[in-house]
Design an enzyme around this catalytic site. Structure first.
Site, PDB file in Angstrom:
ATOM      1  N   ASP A 479       0.833  -1.207   0.000  1.00  0.00           N
ATOM      2  CA  ASP A 479       0.000   0.000   0.000  1.00  0.00           C
ATOM      3  C   ASP A 479       0.866   1.253   0.000  1.00  0.00           C
ATOM      4  O   ASP A 479       2.055   1.215   0.355  1.00  0.00           O
ATOM      5  CB  ASP A 479      -0.881  -0.039   1.264  1.00  0.00           C
ATOM      6  CG  ASP A 479      -2.191   0.693   1.090  1.00  0.00           C
ATOM      7  OD1 ASP A 479      -2.315   1.491   0.144  1.00  0.00           O
ATOM      8  OD2 ASP A 479      -3.088   0.470   1.918  1.00  0.00           O
ATOM      9  N   ASP A 549     -10.809   2.183  -3.026  1.00  0.00           N
ATOM     10  CA  ASP A 549     -11.313   1.895  -1.677  1.00  0.00           C
ATOM     11  C   ASP A 549     -12.833   1.891  -1.651  1.00  0.00           C
ATOM     12  O   ASP A 549     -13.443   1.440  -0.693  1.00  0.00           O
ATOM     13  CB  ASP A 549     -10.799   2.941  -0.680  1.00  0.00           C
ATOM     14  CG  ASP A 549      -9.408   2.584  -0.180  1.00  0.00           C
ATOM     15  OD1 ASP A 549      -8.956   1.446  -0.417  1.00  0.00           O
ATOM     16  OD2 ASP A 549      -8.761   3.449   0.429  1.00  0.00           O
TER      17      ASP A 549
END
Ligand code: GLA
Length: 730
Positions: A479, A549
């Site tokens: 990430d 997301d």
């Protein structure tokens, strides 16, 4: 031969399966763009298109108007200071402070294959591929600069890939202020500029605007390719559809700051350029040194956006993604982020694993929160030691327990960052990107590590690799959750500070290269607060990237449509999450969440232990569907049938087997309507002469009926209703 040079007419012809790209040399010096478009079997007469016989003529015929020549010549690579006032690709400052640069042709080479770009991701040729490369060398002898314009032609894949290498051939330093990778000059055809734009949670929406006079850009100066804009631009003729219209597209194989700019000039010519964003960029080129600019993929389609998408999909599947997982079925995974956020321990994960196993899920991914004192997002990034309060016995014990339940294990890292509240930051505050004397801005309470420094790269690698060596880990989610501010390195000398953003990206590439070299069986998924670094550069290292997301099935329709414009569905990280959706608060049927996620890598992002018996049963059925259709999602041909973004009612896409033996069609009725009759959905890519059965029914249709007549889809009651129709050749 894909590439030929005709010395008599000073003409290079680059041919792919269905396109030609023509370059001419005017006045034996100036490298000009003649043509990109439909394949030409015979180029007789094309040199005239360089317009060297028109006013203001070439400098050898009209020296007194050389600057006017500069302002209208279709340069293959434009430079500053010589009369070309359109967007420039190159600006180099000399030690004397001048920026004038004129690159003139000095030679060329044509060879088979395609070289790799050291330290950078690049489209590659495999043995036996019909890839050829042309390198045109041009120089400005006055300042001691050589530029190699490289064009690699993938004949079968129908693409031309461009990059530029600069070399300092003089005796003093040169300061590169701008080095873009590609430039293309076209005549205006009332083009529209198509880009992918968005925001966090709303990435890569298709956006079109008319190209009027002036400059129109997509760009990022955020340190990553970004959620907001995408390193892609296409010029399309008015009315372009999935199947008709001309498309000139460029896509940048790079993950940092970029500029994609189209300009309509006073002469109604259009210039499209792409490369590293010049803002804040400066690279010192010492005598004898070289600088390699990243590459741009150029695609032309005379059959609309659909053909462009197929070209990118095939090129990326065949020549960019190196992972052994490319053609392997990915494990159906469950990720605990939306299930628990930071609030979990080993027992909770095992509970999830147990129920997941029963539903047929194959891997558990432990997301953020397993290390240091990371019970909130404001601490511990950089301290990659297992939190034994949450995971007693350490990581290997945790992995063993999950494996004991019959699931593989995956783990989350955010290796490029440091929390101000971390042991790493306390020990090495200078490792954060910052300007001395200024307090850097935090974002999600974190700083960016200075990956231009080899010792920082080594530290980060040791942390990640150490964890992976310590347990049986099959998957990593890598990430990156903040964009850059306060750009400064405590290690680089003042004259090298402008190199930081690019050196950072080279550091990211080095880290991921080391990782996949040491752990060749690792399934690596990139992520950047969702899809903030979803670009061709990262696909050189990982076969899939977390797309957004935002897991709401309706929001995902536009995000996945825009993403699939360029990327194969097998690249797109997509999961089913709980409702009400954590980001938009919307309730959608469980089945629709599944059908939308099935158009990607597929998995779950919820607490399965809290699902009702009925929902758990639906998970089992969705996993079955995944096994039934995944070969199509992974290897099939993608067709966009209808776009909710355009019709405001429904969305529809299809994946068909390459041999036309079957196709899966997903239809999502976003909004129901009153007094609306059934709708005809026309399929694509089938065998006209064949018959197809709609799976689960006795209904048989001819390929012609399905493609030209269509299949009827009934209007259902309620919003967000969806279905997958599977047609199999009988
Ligand atoms: C980012 C990712 C999420 C999740 C969190 C964890 O936002 O995109 O999927 O991993 O970080 O902090």
């Amino acid at each position: 031969m894909s590439i030929t040079f005709d010395r008599a007419s000073n003409l290079f012809q680059l041919n792919t399966k269905s396109t030609s790209y023509l370059i001419g040399i005017a006045d034996d010096q100036y490298i000009g763009h003649i043509y990109y478009g439909r394949k030409l079997d015979n180029c007789q007469g094309c040199y005239e298109l360089l317009r060297t016989e028109e006013r203001p003529f070439v400098p050898s015929k009209n020296q007194r108007d050389k600057s006017a020549f500069g302002d209208c010549f279709p340069y293959e690579y434009s430079t500053v200071g010589v009369g070309d006032y359109r967007e420039s690709c190159l600006s180099v400052r000399t030690p004397q402070g001048h920026r004038v640069c004129e690159l003139v042709y000095t030679g060329h080479e044509i060879f088979d294959g395609k070289p790799e770009l050291p330290g950078l991701p690049s489209v590659f040729a495999k043995e036996g591929d019909q890839a050829q490369t042309l390198e045109i060398t041009c120089e400005d002898a006055q300042i001691g600069l050589k530029a190699v314009l490289r064009y690699s032609v993938f004949e079968d894949a129908d693409a031309v890939v461009r990059s530029v290498l600069l070399e300092n051939t003089g005796s003093g330093p040169l300061y590169i202020e701008r080095v873009l990778s590609a430039c293309m000059d076209l005549d205006d055809e009332s083009f529209e500029m198509l880009t992918l734009t968005g925001s966090w949670g709303r990435e890569r929406h298709i956006t079109k605007c008319p190209l009027t006079y002036g400059k129109h850009a997509a760009s990022s100066t955020r340190g990553c390719s970004s959620h907001q804009e995408h390193p892609f631009a296409a010029l399309v003729t008015p009315g372009t559809t999935q199947d008709t219209g001309e498309v000139y597209a460029m896509h940048f194989v790079y993950s940092g700051n970029f500029l994609a700019l189209c300009q309509k000039s006073q002469h109604d010519s259009v210039r499209m350029v792409m490369g590293i964003h010049p803002e804040g960029f400066e690279w010192v080129l010492k005598p004898g040194a070289t600088f390699q600019a990243p590459e741009v993929v150029c695609v032309y389609s005379d059959q609309g956006l659909g053909k462009m998408s197929h070209t990118f999909h095939d090129l990326y599947r065949g020549h960019l993604i190196r992972s052994p997982y490319l053609h392997k079925k990915r494990p159906v995974l469950i990720n605990n982020w939306e299930a628990t956020y930071f609030d979990f321990d080993a027992d909770k994960l095992v509970e999830i694993a147990k129920d997941a196993k029963e539903a047929g899920i194959e891997m558990l991914v432990m997301d953020d929160g397993w290390f240091g004192r990371r019970n909130r997002d404001d601490r511990s990034l950089g301290d990659w030691t297992v939190n034994e309060e949450k995971l007693p016995g350490g990581l290997s014990a945790m992995v063993e327990r999950v494996r004991g339940e019959g699931l593989a294990f995956g783990i989350w890292f955010e290796p490029e960052m440091v929390s101000p509240d971390s042991d790493l930051y306390r020990a090495h505050p200078d490792w954060a990107i910052q300007v001395p004397g200024r307090t850097p801005a935090q974002s999600r309470a974190q700083y960016v590590l200075d990956l231009s420094r080899p010792e920082v790269v080594d530290y980060v690698y040791a942390c990640v690799a150490g964890i992976l060596r310590s347990a049986d880990i099959s998957y990593v989610k890598w990430d990156m959750n903040r964009q850059f501010t306060d750009l400064g390195s405590m290690a680089l000398l003042p004259e090298h500070q402008g190199e930081l953003a690019h050196r950072y990206i080279l550091g990211v590439y080095e880290l991921q290269e080391r990782l996949i070299t040491e752990f060749p069986d690792l399934l690596l998924e990139n992520c950047a607060s969702g899809g903030g670094r979803f670009d061709p550069g990262m696909f050189y290292y990982s076969p899939q990237i977390w797309c957004s997301d935002d897991t709401d099935a309706v929001e995902r329709l536009a995000i996945q449509e825009g993403t699939a414009l360029l990327y194969p569905l097998s690249c797109i990280g997509a999961h089913v999450s709980a409702c009400p959706n954590h980001i938009v608060g919307r309730n959608t049927p469980f089945a629709t969440r599944g059908n939308v996620a099935l158009a990607g890598t597929f998995g779950y992002e919820l607490d399965i232990t809290r699902l009702s018996a009925d929902e758990k049963e639906q998970v089992r059925q969705q996993v079955e569907l995944y096994h039934r259709y995944n070969h199509l999602v992974q290897e099939g041909v993608y067709y966009r049938i209808a776009s909710w973004q355009e019709n405001h009612l429904y969305d529809c896409w299809e994946v068909a087997a390459e041999d036309k033996s079957e196709a899966a069609v997903t239809y999502v009725q976003v909004l129901s309507g009153v007094n609306v009759r059934s709708r005809k959905i026309r399929l694509k890519g089938l065998d006209e002469g064949a018959l197809y059965r709609l799976e689960g029914t006795d209904q048989v249709y001819s390929g012609q009926v399905l493609m030209y007549g269509g299949v009827l889809v009934k209007m259902e009651e309620g919003d967000f209703v969806s279905r997958v129709m599977h047609f199999v050749r009988v």
